[in-house]
Scaffold this motif. Structure first.
Motif, PDB file in Angstrom:
ATOM      1  N   MET A   1       0.840  -1.357  -0.196  1.00 48.88           N
ATOM      2  CA  MET A   1       0.114   0.057  -0.075  1.00 48.88           C
ATOM      3  C   MET A   1       1.055   1.227   0.011  1.00 48.88           C
ATOM      4  O   MET A   1       1.584   1.521   0.960  1.00 48.88           O
ATOM      5  N   ASP A   2       0.759   1.959  -1.113  1.00 47.64           N
ATOM      6  CA  ASP A   2       1.727   3.061  -1.066  1.00 47.64           C
ATOM      7  C   ASP A   2       1.278   4.398  -0.509  1.00 47.64           C
ATOM      8  O   ASP A   2       2.085   5.040   0.029  1.00 47.64           O
ATOM      9  N   ASN A   3       0.086   4.471  -0.280  1.00 48.49           N
ATOM     10  CA  ASN A   3      -0.374   5.682   0.486  1.00 48.49           C
ATOM     11  C   ASN A   3      -1.824   5.347   1.014  1.00 48.49           C
ATOM     12  O   ASN A   3      -2.311   4.519   0.703  1.00 48.49           O
ATOM     13  N   ASP A   6      -5.098   4.395  -0.691  1.00 49.98           N
ATOM     14  CA  ASP A   6      -5.258   2.814  -1.102  1.00 49.98           C
ATOM     15  C   ASP A   6      -6.026   2.040   0.025  1.00 49.98           C
ATOM     16  O   ASP A   6      -6.430   1.025  -0.122  1.00 49.98           O
ATOM     17  N   LEU A   7      -6.175   2.765   1.069  1.00 50.92           N
ATOM     18  CA  LEU A   7      -6.805   2.098   2.133  1.00 50.92           C
ATOM     19  C   LEU A   7      -8.321   1.990   2.102  1.00 50.92           C
ATOM     20  O   LEU A   7      -8.821   3.087   2.126  1.00 50.92           O
ATOM     21  N   ILE A 100      -4.861 -11.585  -0.167  1.00 49.62           N
ATOM     22  CA  ILE A 100      -5.769 -10.411   0.470  1.00 49.62           C
ATOM     23  C   ILE A 100      -5.902 -10.389   1.823  1.00 49.62           C
ATOM     24  O   ILE A 100      -6.097  -9.502   2.621  1.00 49.62           O
ATOM     25  N   ARG A 101      -6.089 -11.683   2.323  1.00 52.52           N
ATOM     26  CA  ARG A 101      -6.096 -11.869   3.801  1.00 52.52           C
ATOM     27  C   ARG A 101      -4.786 -11.357   4.535  1.00 52.52           C
ATOM     28  O   ARG A 101      -4.889 -10.778   5.708  1.00 52.52           O
ATOM     29  N   LEU A 106      -2.427  -7.259   7.631  1.00 52.34           N
ATOM     30  CA  LEU A 106      -1.171  -5.976   8.009  1.00 52.34           C
ATOM     31  C   LEU A 106      -1.736  -4.801   8.117  1.00 52.34           C
ATOM     32  O   LEU A 106      -1.260  -3.972   9.017  1.00 52.34           O
ATOM     33  N   THR A 107      -2.916  -4.612   7.414  1.00 45.72           N
ATOM     34  CA  THR A 107      -3.714  -3.145   7.673  1.00 45.72           C
ATOM     35  C   THR A 107      -4.084  -3.139   9.198  1.00 45.72           C
ATOM     36  O   THR A 107      -3.952  -2.084   9.612  1.00 45.72           O
ATOM     37  N   ARG A 108      -4.857  -4.118   9.551  1.00 43.89           N
ATOM     38  CA  ARG A 108      -5.457  -4.099  11.033  1.00 43.89           C
ATOM     39  C   ARG A 108      -4.220  -3.883  12.026  1.00 43.89           C
ATOM     40  O   ARG A 108      -4.478  -3.196  12.928  1.00 43.89           O
ATOM     41  N   PHE A 109      -3.100  -4.635  11.740  1.00 38.07           N
ATOM     42  CA  PHE A 109      -1.856  -4.428  12.632  1.00 38.07           C
ATOM     43  C   PHE A 109      -1.305  -3.057  12.836  1.00 38.07           C
ATOM     44  O   PHE A 109      -1.034  -2.422  13.699  1.00 38.07           O
ATOM     45  N   ARG A 110      -1.525  -2.546  11.324  1.00 42.63           N
ATOM     46  CA  ARG A 110      -0.804  -1.079  11.403  1.00 42.63           C
ATOM     47  C   ARG A 110      -1.503  -0.081  12.010  1.00 42.63           C
ATOM     48  O   ARG A 110      -1.079   0.801  12.798  1.00 42.63           O
ATOM     49  N   SER A 111      -2.931  -0.148  12.004  1.00 43.15           N
ATOM     50  CA  SER A 111      -3.981   0.553  12.598  1.00 43.15           C
ATOM     51  C   SER A 111      -3.773   0.439  14.235  1.00 43.15           C
ATOM     52  O   SER A 111      -3.792   1.511  14.913  1.00 43.15           O
TER      53      SER A 111
END
Length: 122
Positions: A1-3, A6-7, A100-101, A106-111
């Motif tokens: 995810m570049d920016n 994209d989220l 995708i999973r 990773l997105t949830r972890f980043r948040s």
């Protein structure tokens, strides 16, 4: 995810399972796209088969939303062409599902980390 653009904001599986169907406008909002783009993707990708009411309104099931996540990931994040994404899904659907999973985790972890950082700075 570049920016940050994209989220996407698709609810997690537990929340999605609370309803059988979601409107096209609700789903478009999660993906930050126009409803016309979702209708276009529906015509292009056989895996997308939302139910239609007698009025013609589209109702997306959890399975459709998961397939949209794959399509979005391939087109918007991996920069596949429509034909490239179709071929990839046809030949590598399981691998794409796994990817995708992983991205979701990773997105949830980043948040979580960003929230923790904000709490530490407070």
């Amino acid at each position: 995810m570049d920016n940050e653009a994209d989220l996407i904001e698709v609810p997690d599986d537990e929340v999605l399972q609370q309803k059988l169907y979601y409107s096209i406008s609700e789903v478009a909002g999660w993906f930050k796209v126009n409803t016309s783009l979702l209708r276009y993707w529906e015509n292009e990708f056989d895996v997308l088969q939302p139910r239609k009411t007698r009025k013609g309104d589209r109702l997306f099931r959890v399975e459709d939303i998961k397939n949209l996540q794959l399509i979005y990931f391939l087109l918007r994040q991996r920069k596949f062409s429509i034909d490239g994404a179709k071929n990839y899904l046809k030949n590598n659907k399981q691998e794409a599902d796994t990817q995708i999973r992983l991205v979701e985790s990773l997105t949830r972890f980043r948040s979580f980390l960003l929230e923790m950082k904000a709490n530490l700075q407070a």
